[in-house]
Scaffold this motif. Sequence first.
Motif, PDB file in Angstrom:
ATOM      1  N   LEU A  71       0.829  -1.202   0.000  1.00 44.46           N
ATOM      2  CA  LEU A  71       0.000   0.000   0.000  1.00 44.46           C
ATOM      3  C   LEU A  71       0.861   1.249   0.000  1.00 44.46           C
ATOM      4  O   LEU A  71       1.796   1.364   0.787  1.00 44.46           O
ATOM      5  CB  LEU A  71      -0.904  -0.001   1.239  1.00 44.46           C
ATOM      6  CG  LEU A  71      -1.733  -1.271   1.455  1.00 44.46           C
ATOM      7  CD1 LEU A  71      -2.480  -1.196   2.779  1.00 44.46           C
ATOM      8  CD2 LEU A  71      -2.689  -1.501   0.304  1.00 44.46           C
ATOM      9  N   VAL A  72       0.548   2.191  -0.885  1.00 42.67           N
ATOM     10  CA  VAL A  72       1.259   3.464  -0.969  1.00 42.67           C
ATOM     11  C   VAL A  72       0.228   4.579  -0.857  1.00 42.67           C
ATOM     12  O   VAL A  72      -0.776   4.576  -1.557  1.00 42.67           O
ATOM     13  CB  VAL A  72       2.010   3.612  -2.310  1.00 42.67           C
ATOM     14  CG1 VAL A  72       2.705   4.961  -2.394  1.00 42.67           C
ATOM     15  CG2 VAL A  72       2.998   2.474  -2.496  1.00 42.67           C
ATOM     16  N   GLY A  73       0.480   5.513   0.032  1.00 45.51           N
ATOM     17  CA  GLY A  73      -0.430   6.641   0.191  1.00 45.51           C
ATOM     18  C   GLY A  73       0.331   7.891   0.591  1.00 45.51           C
ATOM     19  O   GLY A  73       1.514   7.836   0.930  1.00 45.51           O
ATOM     20  N   GLN A  74      -0.367   9.008   0.534  1.00 46.51           N
ATOM     21  CA  GLN A  74       0.236  10.263   0.962  1.00 46.51           C
ATOM     22  C   GLN A  74      -0.112  10.519   2.424  1.00 46.51           C
ATOM     23  O   GLN A  74      -1.086   9.986   2.939  1.00 46.51           O
ATOM     24  CB  GLN A  74      -0.237  11.408   0.069  1.00 46.51           C
ATOM     25  CG  GLN A  74       0.267  11.236  -1.352  1.00 46.51           C
ATOM     26  CD  GLN A  74      -0.057  12.422  -2.228  1.00 46.51           C
ATOM     27  OE1 GLN A  74      -1.019  13.133  -2.023  1.00 46.51           O
ATOM     28  NE2 GLN A  74       0.775  12.638  -3.235  1.00 46.51           N
ATOM     29  N   GLN A  75       0.699  11.301   3.096  1.00 48.24           N
ATOM     30  CA  GLN A  75       0.489  11.612   4.509  1.00 48.24           C
ATOM     31  C   GLN A  75      -0.690  12.581   4.630  1.00 48.24           C
ATOM     32  O   GLN A  75      -0.528  13.784   4.819  1.00 48.24           O
ATOM     33  CB  GLN A  75       1.759  12.195   5.131  1.00 48.24           C
ATOM     34  CG  GLN A  75       2.882  11.198   5.176  1.00 48.24           C
ATOM     35  CD  GLN A  75       4.210  11.821   5.555  1.00 48.24           C
ATOM     36  OE1 GLN A  75       4.404  13.027   5.462  1.00 48.24           O
ATOM     37  NE2 GLN A  75       5.141  10.980   5.961  1.00 48.24           N
ATOM     38  N   GLU A  86       3.656  -1.134   3.636  1.00 47.70           N
ATOM     39  CA  GLU A  86       2.970   0.095   3.275  1.00 47.70           C
ATOM     40  C   GLU A  86       3.878   1.271   3.576  1.00 47.70           C
ATOM     41  O   GLU A  86       4.773   1.174   4.411  1.00 47.70           O
ATOM     42  CB  GLU A  86       1.626   0.239   3.991  1.00 47.70           C
ATOM     43  CG  GLU A  86       1.706   0.393   5.475  1.00 47.70           C
ATOM     44  CD  GLU A  86       0.322   0.455   6.111  1.00 47.70           C
ATOM     45  OE1 GLU A  86      -0.456   1.382   5.807  1.00 47.70           O
ATOM     46  OE2 GLU A  86       0.014  -0.446   6.901  1.00 47.70           O
ATOM     47  N   VAL A  87       3.641   2.351   2.858  1.00 49.52           N
ATOM     48  CA  VAL A  87       4.441   3.553   3.033  1.00 49.52           C
ATOM     49  C   VAL A  87       3.547   4.767   2.813  1.00 49.52           C
ATOM     50  O   VAL A  87       2.599   4.714   2.035  1.00 49.52           O
ATOM     51  CB  VAL A  87       5.653   3.565   2.068  1.00 49.52           C
ATOM     52  CG1 VAL A  87       5.233   3.659   0.624  1.00 49.52           C
ATOM     53  CG2 VAL A  87       6.615   4.671   2.414  1.00 49.52           C
ATOM     54  N   TYR A  88       3.861   5.816   3.549  1.00 52.65           N
ATOM     55  CA  TYR A  88       3.190   7.095   3.366  1.00 52.65           C
ATOM     56  C   TYR A  88       4.250   8.101   2.936  1.00 52.65           C
ATOM     57  O   TYR A  88       5.280   8.233   3.587  1.00 52.65           O
ATOM     58  CB  TYR A  88       2.541   7.571   4.670  1.00 52.65           C
ATOM     59  CG  TYR A  88       1.419   6.678   5.133  1.00 52.65           C
ATOM     60  CD1 TYR A  88       0.133   6.833   4.636  1.00 52.65           C
ATOM     61  CD2 TYR A  88       1.650   5.688   6.073  1.00 52.65           C
ATOM     62  CE1 TYR A  88      -0.904   6.015   5.066  1.00 52.65           C
ATOM     63  CE2 TYR A  88       0.620   4.869   6.509  1.00 52.65           C
ATOM     64  CZ  TYR A  88      -0.660   5.044   5.997  1.00 52.65           C
ATOM     65  OH  TYR A  88      -1.670   4.236   6.431  1.00 52.65           O
ATOM     66  N   VAL A  89       3.988   8.793   1.839  1.00 52.82           N
ATOM     67  CA  VAL A  89       4.922   9.792   1.326  1.00 52.82           C
ATOM     68  C   VAL A  89       4.359  11.187   1.622  1.00 52.82           C
ATOM     69  O   VAL A  89       3.161  11.337   1.850  1.00 52.82           O
ATOM     70  CB  VAL A  89       5.179   9.589  -0.180  1.00 52.82           C
ATOM     71  CG1 VAL A  89       5.824   8.233  -0.442  1.00 52.82           C
ATOM     72  CG2 VAL A  89       3.896   9.740  -0.975  1.00 52.82           C
ATOM     73  N   PRO A  90       5.205  12.223   1.616  1.00 51.74           N
ATOM     74  CA  PRO A  90       4.705  13.575   1.888  1.00 51.74           C
ATOM     75  C   PRO A  90       3.596  13.976   0.903  1.00 51.74           C
ATOM     76  O   PRO A  90       3.626  13.618  -0.272  1.00 51.74           O
ATOM     77  CB  PRO A  90       5.936  14.451   1.706  1.00 51.74           C
ATOM     78  CG  PRO A  90       7.088  13.544   1.987  1.00 51.74           C
ATOM     79  CD  PRO A  90       6.663  12.208   1.438  1.00 51.74           C
ATOM     80  N   LEU A  91       2.630  14.735   1.408  1.00 52.62           N
ATOM     81  CA  LEU A  91       1.524  15.218   0.589  1.00 52.62           C
ATOM     82  C   LEU A  91       2.084  16.027  -0.592  1.00 52.62           C
ATOM     83  O   LEU A  91       2.959  16.869  -0.405  1.00 52.62           O
ATOM     84  CB  LEU A  91       0.595  16.094   1.423  1.00 52.62           C
ATOM     85  CG  LEU A  91      -0.673  16.576   0.747  1.00 52.62           C
ATOM     86  CD1 LEU A  91      -1.533  15.401   0.326  1.00 52.62           C
ATOM     87  CD2 LEU A  91      -1.454  17.490   1.690  1.00 52.62           C
TER      88      LEU A  91
END
Length: 79
Positions: free
Chosen positions: A40-44, A69-74
Amino acid sequence: LNEGGRSRPAVLRLGERPLDQTRAGIPAMMSETGSRTWFLVGQQYSWSFGAHWAARRVIAESTGSVAGEVYVPLGTTDF
């Protein structure tokens, strides 16, 4: 789309919430592809947190697994 959140007496929410969306999409994708493992990849951002929570739940209900899963900067565009 509806980002979800707690219900309140004076608030009417329209649109599907993350759990409704993932329950419609994830089992269909698993059936079509035969795949059971997800990353899962999403933005913060609040939407990604709710969507990942829902996805983890539906993937588990569908006997799949989440590899990570990882959250990247908006605003990130380079994944």
